[in-house]
Write an enzyme that holds these catalytic residues in place. Structure first.
Site, short mmCIF file in Angstrom:
data_model
loop_
_atom_site.label_atom_id
_atom_site.label_comp_id
_atom_site.label_asym_id
_atom_site.label_seq_id
_atom_site.Cartn_x
_atom_site.Cartn_y
_atom_site.Cartn_z
N ASP A 6 -8.82 29.86 154.35
CA ASP A 6 -9.92 28.93 154.20
C ASP A 6 -9.51 27.98 153.10
OD1 ASP A 6 -12.26 27.54 154.06
OD2 ASP A 6 -13.41 29.14 153.14
N HIS A 10 -11.46 21.04 148.37
CA HIS A 10 -12.47 20.38 147.57
C HIS A 10 -11.80 19.82 146.31
CE1 HIS A 10 -15.56 21.95 150.14
NE2 HIS A 10 -15.11 23.19 149.96
N ALA A 22 -17.56 26.37 146.81
CA ALA A 22 -16.94 27.69 146.85
C ALA A 22 -15.55 27.61 147.48
CB ALA A 22 -17.82 28.64 147.64
#
Length: 97
Positions: A6, A10, A22
């Site tokens: 994942d 960001h 997150a």
């Protein structure tokens, strides 16, 4: 079990804010990080299946026929990567992998 990453990148600014996003950026070294973890558990013989076979088998997909060769050679993860006009801070920034 099989590999999954994942790595939504960001920006550093959005991560270091009051409502930070997150997750952690690992795309820069996902294979190396998995290899390091498997080696630490004396389980390198299971790495290929984890990265290459188990996911395809689970989803009934054809296995990839291409190969990659892993070479044990350390490198230092950059402190940041450019991302548009901002930066992304990767997992293990400034550390050796």
């Amino acid at each position: 079990f099989f590999a999954g990453t994942d790595s939504a990148p960001h920006t550093t600014g959005s991560k270091q804010s009051g409502c930070g996003c997150a997750g952690v950026y690992t795309a820069h070294a996902a294979v190396e990080l998995y290899a390091e973890s498997f080696e630490s558990q004396n389980a390198l013989e299971h790495l290929e299946g984890f990265l290459s076979f188990h996911g395809a088998d689970h989803y009934g997909m054809k296995r990839n026929e291409k190969k990659m060769k892993l070479v044990k050679k350390s490198w230092t993860v950059p402190q940041t990567y450019e991302f548009a006009e901002e930066t992304v801070t990767p997992l293990r920034a400034g550390e050796k992998v």
